[in-house]
Write an enzyme that holds these catalytic residues in place. Structure first.
Site, short mmCIF file in Angstrom:
data_model
loop_
_atom_site.label_atom_id
_atom_site.label_comp_id
_atom_site.label_asym_id
_atom_site.label_seq_id
_atom_site.Cartn_x
_atom_site.Cartn_y
_atom_site.Cartn_z
N TYR A 39 0.85 -1.21 0.00
CA TYR A 39 0.00 0.00 0.00
C TYR A 39 0.88 1.26 0.00
O TYR A 39 1.85 1.35 0.76
CB TYR A 39 -0.90 -0.05 1.25
CG TYR A 39 -1.78 1.15 1.41
CD1 TYR A 39 -2.87 1.35 0.58
CD2 TYR A 39 -1.54 2.10 2.39
CE1 TYR A 39 -3.70 2.44 0.72
CE2 TYR A 39 -2.36 3.21 2.54
CZ TYR A 39 -3.43 3.37 1.70
OH TYR A 39 -4.24 4.46 1.84
N LYS A 53 -11.90 0.06 5.62
CA LYS A 53 -12.30 -0.68 4.44
C LYS A 53 -13.41 -1.69 4.79
O LYS A 53 -14.46 -1.28 5.24
CB LYS A 53 -11.06 -1.33 3.82
CG LYS A 53 -9.84 -0.40 3.77
CD LYS A 53 -10.00 0.77 2.81
CE LYS A 53 -8.92 1.83 2.93
NZ LYS A 53 -7.54 1.36 2.89
C1 PLP Z 1 -6.28 1.91 3.25
C2 PLP Z 1 -5.17 0.99 3.59
C3 PLP Z 1 -4.26 1.31 4.60
C4 PLP Z 1 -4.28 2.63 5.34
O1 PLP Z 1 -5.45 2.78 6.08
P1 PLP Z 1 -6.07 4.24 6.43
O2 PLP Z 1 -7.27 3.86 7.22
O3 PLP Z 1 -6.37 4.92 5.14
O4 PLP Z 1 -5.05 4.96 7.23
C5 PLP Z 1 -3.28 0.37 4.89
N1 PLP Z 1 -3.19 -0.79 4.22
C6 PLP Z 1 -4.05 -1.11 3.23
C7 PLP Z 1 -3.90 -2.43 2.54
C8 PLP Z 1 -5.07 -0.25 2.88
O5 PLP Z 1 -5.91 -0.57 1.90
#
Ligand code: PLP
Length: 395
Positions: free
Chosen positions: A114, A211
């Protein structure tokens, strides 16, 4: 002010129940005052003491809060860990993990992790004296070759973003056991419904709860789940000391989202599979990246280490960047937006959006083209998604 003692430990009276049942019940039903069936929100910074050394388990919300703890019980149960700390964002969860290490320590991770994680590792924590090797983890030999006497950890992210490459988790943790390294897995893309890293030997699991765990695109949050006592204690200490914890309201929203995790993941996957199958046959599409397709190079590994294939897919449009943009703009049900894991379908252009912080060469090396589109498939009816995407491709 805040005590350094851990908040009350995590009993799991639903530990022998099925996953979907735990999603609904763990951390819920917490109200002894009025028997509300839903966990109350405790929006309080501080808690009244009943005498010296005598609290009801909480003294200050940075250190611990009953609503947040309810979510932590839920997530610890879903990953089968011994403890969980929920944080303000996924990035703060990852930052908390980095405080397990010291200047001079070396960490091996993927070259296609990421973008925010790559930025955090390659700038802030590199400045603080931790060193990183970003290797192609699809070949385990590259991990072995990168190990030095200073190596302390292998950081795993699978499937990778946006091309859905799979890292062999059990293969990595076997190396970690042999070389006495900590393995940490970012399990954001699959959620514990489809992938359970602890069962494959991983030591620590992190999530962006933004997510799939929350699932409704209305919170940013993170979680660190541990399965060894020293890690649990250190992460608890770090989250309190740095003040990384999430707000009681955000915790409450994520706890609500988690209740439907199982049915949502099934619906995401149903839509993703239908779209991937359609795209694989569509004349305007050059290539589809979805591990659920039988001819995907990671299909066998996916079946081995995941319980499903998830709701994320990418594809390369035939033609040029303008055609890829037209496809996105012709869609009615898919919003052109970053992020993923919500009930609504999203589509984005990694080359200029989610992966813009990588160098052009790094994107090219990773296989991202200017015609690659990434889709987070929502839970709308697959027939409507199919019709919308077909119409946009044909336009
Ligand atoms: C979105 C995401 C992050 C970071 O998360 P945030 O809530 O945006 O800080 C880390 N790892 C993965 C795989 C992600 O999709």
């Amino acid at each position: 002010m805040a005590s350094e003692s851990a908040p009350p430990s995590l009993p799991d009276p639903f530990g022998d129940q099925h996953f979907e049942t735990r999603c609904v019940h763990v951390g819920v039903d917490k109200d002894d005052a009025y028997n509300s069936c839903i966990t109350p929100i405790y929006p309080t910074s501080t808690f009244r003491w009943e005498g010296l050394g005598k609290t009801k388990g909480y003294d200050y919300t940075r250190s611990g809060n009953p609503t947040r703890r309810a979510l932590e019980e839920s997530l610890a149960s879903l990953e089968d860990g011994i403890d969980c700390r929920t944080t303000s964002t996924g990035m703060s969860a990852i930052a908390a993990c980095m405080h397990l290490f010291r200047p001079g320590d070396h960490i091996i991770t993927g070259h296609d992790i990421y973008g925010g994680t790559y930025r955090l590792f390659s700038s802030l924590f590199t400045d603080m004296g931790i060193t990183f090797s970003f290797v192609n983890m699809l070949d385990l030999a590259n991990i072995r070759a990168a190990i030095t006497p200073a190596t302390k950890c292998v950081w795993i992210e699978t499937p990778s973003n946006p091309l859905m490459n799979l890292v062999d988790i059990a293969g990595v943790t076997a190396i970690c056991r042999e070389k006495n390294l900590i393995s940490i897995a970012d399990n954001t893309f699959m959620s514990p419904y489809f992938q359970r890293p602890f069962e494959l030997g991983v030591d620590i699991v992190v999530h962006s709860t933004t997510k799939y765990l929350n699932g409704h695109s209305d919170v940013v949050g993170g979680a660190v789940i541990t399965r060894h006592n020293p890690h649990a204690e250190r992460i608890g200490y770090v989250v309190n000391a740095l003040g990384l914890a999430c707000s009681p309201f955000d915790a409450w929203l994520v706890l609500r989202g988690v209740k439907t995790l199982g049915p949502r993941m099934e619906a995401h996957q149903r839509g993703a599979l239908a779209l991937a199958q359609m795209l694989a046959k569509h004349p305007a599409v050059e290539r589809v990246y979805y591990p659920g397709l039988p001819d995907n190079p990671f299909h066998a590994l996916a079946k081995q280490q995941m319980k499903g294939f998830g709701g994320m897919l990418s594809f390369d449009v035939k033609g040029d960047r303008a055609k890829a943009e037209r496809v996105m703009l012709n869609l009615k049900l898919f919003a052109m937006a970053e992020s993923l894991g919500g009930v609504e379908s999203l589509i984005e252009h990694p080359d200029t959006m989610s992966h813009a912080s990588m160098t052009a060469q790094a994107r090219k090396d990773a296989g991202i083209t200017d015609r690659t589109l990434r889709v987070s498939v929502g839970i709308e009816h697959p027939d409507d998604l199919l019709a919308d995407l077909k119409a946009a491709l044909n336009a």
